[in-house]
Design an enzyme around this catalytic site. Structure first.
Site, mmCIF file in Angstrom:
data_model
loop_
_atom_site.group_PDB
_atom_site.id
_atom_site.type_symbol
_atom_site.label_atom_id
_atom_site.label_comp_id
_atom_site.label_asym_id
_atom_site.label_seq_id
_atom_site.Cartn_x
_atom_site.Cartn_y
_atom_site.Cartn_z
ATOM 1 N N ASP A 165 -2.013 7.239 -7.262
ATOM 2 C CA ASP A 165 -1.916 6.208 -6.541
ATOM 3 C C ASP A 165 -2.240 4.575 -7.377
ATOM 4 O O ASP A 165 -3.607 3.686 -7.953
ATOM 5 C CB ASP A 165 -2.788 6.263 -6.132
ATOM 6 C CG ASP A 165 -3.505 4.909 -4.868
ATOM 7 O OD1 ASP A 165 -2.641 4.200 -4.016
ATOM 8 O OD2 ASP A 165 -4.585 4.830 -4.397
ATOM 9 N N ASP A 183 1.003 -1.314 -0.384
ATOM 10 C CA ASP A 183 -0.032 -0.056 -0.118
ATOM 11 C C ASP A 183 0.669 0.860 0.214
ATOM 12 O O ASP A 183 1.438 1.280 0.495
ATOM 13 C CB ASP A 183 -0.885 -0.022 1.026
ATOM 14 C CG ASP A 183 -2.091 0.666 1.427
ATOM 15 O OD1 ASP A 183 -2.042 1.690 0.317
ATOM 16 O OD2 ASP A 183 -2.359 0.756 2.672
#
Length: 479
Positions: A308, A91
């Site tokens: 992202d 992440d």
């Protein structure tokens, strides 16, 4: 993934220490590999998610960036002595490494992602040591502040609460992590280092379900607690990494280190942000520049775009989303539109979408552009049914905030390069099945890192040669 909001309670700064110089690899696999998922699951997945120049890190990845097939990538790491393998979500939007531990309440016992789950047992590792609240490393995790109500022998605790109500709670432990060190072209060897990470004792919400269960999460954000920051602080790597997601055959490349080939054009990263934010100057659809409202990009908040690769789709403020969709769908005025899962604009189309729909070009500072092809922002849920991957960010966030967030749908088939040493980020269209070249700073040697799929049967402890596939990262917002 779809736009994800999370609240980090007791924001944590972890320290990382690796004895000796090394190049490292994580094995990574896509979360939804081999199983179908509905568009509603796809959206829910994104909502939940929302001196030292010595080495190169190579992460082996797996999975597929197609929204109708996949949505999350994960890595395999080794922990403890003797080492065992653990599958963790990677992440870039968070910074804490944590894994489910023995005795955990509501931790999942099985997974639908075709991985074997394992609970970390501190008593089963001869090198594991719990961290107490009076230790300096614990206060460092909390930004140097004093731990309230700390008593001798009280463990250093953490709690992370996500926007969907899911939460993880546990204690911090120090032990060895086992990774892959790059030693030549397409060659690695196992190495280890001492780290501090979360040992989860309780899970709630989606973190305790079997449908999307993993052993934990490994943060790859910008904070001091992230893997990239910890490795850099220990003097083992430069704070630089790159990834490339192959949308055709799946997998791709992920590597930490200074990319020397291909050459990547960059734009400045906005400083003092939680995520990887860059300045968006404008948007073109085909040859037409969108006539955006005056002042749209004047404030710092409105001109930021988050990059992202842990998010699946792409989210735009309403002032951009609505004219963009009007131009895209206007290219085929005869389409019969339908709404799927209360969110996705879909239609039947039998021809080549690249011939029938316009390119979308995003314009950034330093003349950097991101070209998004129709086959990238459109995806199929059936042979004759296409859906639009662009989403209105104002309808996705709980507080109605309109943000620009670019996920895998528009980042695929591009080498994305993060250089936190000089605070720049960039990309280039690239064949993700090809290798990239990185320079090891200490020796000056250049090594080739290639693209492969992660094998679910191979052990990180047993493999001395691990090649990387692309990793998609998750995102969180601190509310």
């Amino acid at each position: 993934m779809v736009l994800r909001q999370e609240l980090l309670v007791g924001f944590i700064l972890l320290s990382f220490c690796l004895p000796g110089s090394c190049n490292l690899v994580f094995e990574v696999q896509h979360k939804f590999k081999g199983r179908e998922k509905t568009l509603n699951e796809l959206r829910s997945h994104d909502v939940r998610r929302h001196g030292r120049l010595l080495s190169i890190v190579d992460l082996e990845l797996g999975g597929n960036g197609q929204p109708a097939e996949t949505g999350l990538f994960f890595a395999r790491i080794g922990l403890g002595t003797p080492p065992n393998d653990y599958y963790v979500q990677v992440d870039t939007g968070s910074d804490v490494l944590w894994v489910n531990c023995m005795g955990c309440s509501n931790c999942p016992e099985k997974s639908d992602i075709d991985v074997e789950l394992r609970l970390f047992d501190p008593k089963g590792s001869s090198t594991a040591k719990f961290i107490t609240c009076d230790q300096s490393s614990c206060s460092a995790m909390y930004g140097g502040s004093t731990i309230r109500d700390c008593k001798p022998d009280m463990l250093c605790r953490y709690t992370i609460i996500y926007g969907d109500g899911s939460a993880t709670t546990g204690d911090f432990v120090k032990d060895y992590i086992h990774l892959q060190q790059v030693v030549g072209n397409h060659q690695t060897t196992v190495t280890n280092g001492s780290i501090e990470f979360g040992c989860a004792t309780k899970q709630s919400g989606e973190l305790g379900t079997a449908s999307e269960a993993l052993d934990g999460i490994i943060g790859f954000g910008q904070a001091n607690s992230s893997i990239i920051s910890q490795l850099a602080a220990s003097g083992k790597v430069k704070k630089i990494f790159a990834h490339c997601l192959d949308s055709v055959s799946g997998g791709g490349i992920f590597a930490i280190g200074d990319v020397v080939e291909p050459t990547v054009k960059t734009t400045p990263v906005i400083p003092h942000q939680v995520h990887y934010n860059v300045v968006l100057n404008g948007v073109k659809v085909g040859e037409t520049t969108l006539d955006l409202p005056v002042g749209l990009f004047e404030t710092e908040y409105r001109r930021e775009a988050i990059i992202d690769s842990g998010t699946t789709l792409a989210y735009l403020p309403g002032h951009i989303y609505h004219p963009l969709m009007q131009k895209i769908l206007g290219a085929q005025p005869g389409l019969k539109l339908r709404t799927v899962d209360h969110q996705f604009t879909c239609f039947k189309y039998d021809e080549n979408v690249d011939d029938g729909f316009p390119l979308v070009t995003l314009l950034f500072v330093e003349s950097l552009t991101l070209i998004v092809y129709p086959h990238e922002y459109l995806f199929q849920i059936r042979d004759d049914m296409w859906c639009v991957g662009w989403q209105n960010s104002g309808t996705q966030s709980r507080d109605g905030r309109e943000v620009t967030l670019l996920g895998d749908l528009v980042l695929q088939n591009k080498l994305i390069y993060y250089n936190l040493e000089n605070q720049t980020l960039g990309w280039i269209e690239y064949n993700c099945t090809s290798g990239i070249k990185l320079r090891e700073e200490k020796s000056g040697k250049v090594y080739t890192v290639g693209a492969h799929r992660l094998s679910s049967t191979a052990s990180i402890i047993e493999i001395g040669r691990l090649l990387p596939l692309l990793l998609a990262f998750t995102l969180f917002f601190i509310q």
